[in-house]
Design a protein around this motif. Structure first.
Motif, PDB file in Angstrom:
ATOM      1  N   GLN A 264       0.986  -1.275   0.118  1.00  0.00           N
ATOM      2  CA  GLN A 264       0.038  -0.076   0.246  1.00  0.00           C
ATOM      3  C   GLN A 264       0.786   1.381  -0.040  1.00  0.00           C
ATOM      4  O   GLN A 264       0.598   2.178   0.717  1.00  0.00           O
ATOM      5  N   LEU A 265       1.957   1.291  -0.775  1.00  0.00           N
ATOM      6  CA  LEU A 265       2.827   2.375  -0.993  1.00  0.00           C
ATOM      7  C   LEU A 265       2.066   3.393  -1.557  1.00  0.00           C
ATOM      8  O   LEU A 265       1.135   3.395  -2.644  1.00  0.00           O
ATOM      9  N   GLY A 266       2.398   4.677  -1.095  1.00  0.00           N
ATOM     10  CA  GLY A 266       1.590   5.902  -1.674  1.00  0.00           C
ATOM     11  C   GLY A 266       2.810   6.890  -2.129  1.00  0.00           C
ATOM     12  O   GLY A 266       3.917   6.746  -1.625  1.00  0.00           O
ATOM     13  N   CYS A 267       2.556   8.035  -2.680  1.00  0.00           N
ATOM     14  CA  CYS A 267       3.517   9.029  -3.116  1.00  0.00           C
ATOM     15  C   CYS A 267       2.841  10.372  -3.023  1.00  0.00           C
ATOM     16  O   CYS A 267       2.015  10.542  -3.842  1.00  0.00           O
ATOM     17  N   SER A 268       3.338  11.072  -2.288  1.00  0.00           N
ATOM     18  CA  SER A 268       2.876  12.741  -2.517  1.00  0.00           C
ATOM     19  C   SER A 268       3.906  13.279  -3.562  1.00  0.00           C
ATOM     20  O   SER A 268       4.925  12.960  -3.632  1.00  0.00           O
ATOM     21  N   ILE A 269       3.097  14.170  -4.420  1.00  0.00           N
ATOM     22  CA  ILE A 269       3.842  14.498  -5.657  1.00  0.00           C
ATOM     23  C   ILE A 269       3.565  16.079  -5.733  1.00  0.00           C
ATOM     24  O   ILE A 269       2.559  16.752  -5.620  1.00  0.00           O
ATOM     25  N   GLY A 270       4.612  16.824  -6.208  1.00  0.00           N
ATOM     26  CA  GLY A 270       4.633  18.201  -6.316  1.00  0.00           C
ATOM     27  C   GLY A 270       5.326  18.521  -7.797  1.00  0.00           C
ATOM     28  O   GLY A 270       6.384  17.986  -8.158  1.00  0.00           O
ATOM     29  N   SER A 271       4.718  19.459  -8.373  1.00  0.00           N
ATOM     30  CA  SER A 271       5.157  19.861  -9.655  1.00  0.00           C
ATOM     31  C   SER A 271       5.045  21.360 -10.130  1.00  0.00           C
ATOM     32  O   SER A 271       4.080  21.677  -9.701  1.00  0.00           O
ATOM     33  N   THR A 272       5.824  21.719 -11.040  1.00  0.00           N
ATOM     34  CA  THR A 272       5.800  23.039 -11.446  1.00  0.00           C
ATOM     35  C   THR A 272       6.451  23.137 -12.828  1.00  0.00           C
ATOM     36  O   THR A 272       7.351  22.282 -12.923  1.00  0.00           O
ATOM     37  N   PHE A 273       6.290  24.466 -13.691  1.00  0.00           N
ATOM     38  CA  PHE A 273       6.814  24.577 -14.806  1.00  0.00           C
ATOM     39  C   PHE A 273       8.004  25.709 -14.253  1.00  0.00           C
ATOM     40  O   PHE A 273       7.684  26.355 -13.556  1.00  0.00           O
ATOM     41  N   MET A 274       9.046  25.537 -15.107  1.00  0.00           N
ATOM     42  CA  MET A 274      10.007  26.851 -14.861  1.00  0.00           C
ATOM     43  C   MET A 274       9.621  28.203 -15.538  1.00  0.00           C
ATOM     44  O   MET A 274       8.878  28.074 -16.612  1.00  0.00           O
ATOM     45  N   ASN A 275       9.544  29.389 -14.862  1.00  0.00           N
ATOM     46  CA  ASN A 275       9.223  30.332 -15.511  1.00  0.00           C
ATOM     47  C   ASN A 275      10.479  31.442 -15.896  1.00  0.00           C
ATOM     48  O   ASN A 275      11.836  30.748 -15.302  1.00  0.00           O
TER      49      ASN A 275
END
Length: 310
Positions: A264-275
């Protein structure tokens, strides 16, 4: 750095004998130049100035194009595939095996539109002898650098390599006005897996998750492990939906992968594009902030589930 661009030349301007016919040129250079020790030493000296394989091919190609008309140059070894910048598809390829005694180094292929004469063939073989040792040293150096930039458990790039690649990707994005994205991931419940099932199981989970990440990205993207249960993906030449697609693939894989779903592995994810105002620090910090918000939301969901179950 002098760069050979074979796209712009049917027969390279480096050929100082271009007023002669091709056959006369080859015969003259083979007789007067190839066996000229000073010419050979000059080439070998240039080849020994770098351990960068791309630069070695460029230096070599500048010399080879004095004698042979080719539109592409390709080197392949057991673990490497290199293409001379500016190479384009030709009617056929002529491949040479590069060997030092019984030590096979790799193959060097020329994209050609007409057959290579016997004299040209001999010229190239002579030039290849000059390339052997510098190329072998460069391959060994490349392998050593890969190990230094690699996470030993998962085989992914490490934090040091990430810092270098992020800087390079941002530079290329600014130069070519392309879009580059950054995805950060932090595994949920991983400490529980380690504490409950042991570090051997924990290592297997990390290795499997690394394999999953490789399947969730394109060949042009790069994936890294910072240590512990923190991961990053650099997405180059992205479109507006690229980061959302990768996140969706990761979430799907967590439920469909037998091993990861078992624990039951989970993963928190954060993402963004470069400006365009970003530097490496601001770009990373913005992605890290979105990851932090994702982790807080995951913690709240777990807390709600725990409260309801009790």
């Amino acid at each position: 750095m002098q760069t050979l661009n074979v796209l712009d030349n049917r027969f390279s301007p480096f050929n100082t004998y271009s007023t002669l016919s091709t056959d006369a040129l080859v015969a003259e250079t083979f007789t007067n130049t190839v066996f000229d020790k000073r010419q050979v030493l000059a080439l070998m000296t240039k080849l020994q100035t770098t351990l960068d394989i791309d630069e070695l091919l460029n230096i070599f190609a500048i010399e080879a194009t004095r004698y042979v008309d080719f539109s592409g140059l390709y080197f392949k070894s057991q673990n490497l595939n290199k293409v001379l910048r500016g190479s384009r598809k030709a009617k056929q390829e002529r491949r040479f095996e590069l060997k030092n005694a019984d030590d096979f180094i790799g193959t060097l292929s020329y994209g050609i539109n007409s057959p290579i004469s016997l004299t040209n063939y001999k010229v190239l073989e002579h030039l290849h002898q000059c390339l052997l040792h510098p190329l072998k040293n460069a391959i060994a150096y490349h392998a050593a650098m890969e190990l230094a930039m690699q996470d030993s458990l998962t085989g992914l790039g490490n934090r040091r390599y990430f810092d270098e690649q992020l800087k390079r990707a941002m530079h290329n994005a600014n130069r070519h006005h392309s879009l580059v994205g950054l995805v950060l991931g932090d595994l949920n419940k991983f400490k529980i897996i380690n504490d409950t099932h042991g570090h051997v199981t924990g290592d297997l989970v990390l290795q499997e998750f690394a394999n999953v990440l490789r399947l969730c990205i394109r060949d042009s993207d790069s994936v890294f492990r910072f240590g512990g249960d923190e991961f990053a993906i650099i997405v180059e030449n992205a479109n507006d939906s690229a980061l959302a697609i990768i996140e969706s693939r990761i979430n799907l894989a967590l439920t469909s992968n037998v091993l990861l779903n078992k624990y039951q592995l989970g993963c928190s994810i954060g993402s963004t594009f470069m400006n365009r105002a970003d530097n490496e620090v601001s770009f990373f910090e913005r992605a890290d902030e979105t990851l932090y918000r994702s982790k807080m939301q995951a913690a709240k969901r777990l807390s709600v589930v725990h409260t309801r179950s009790t």
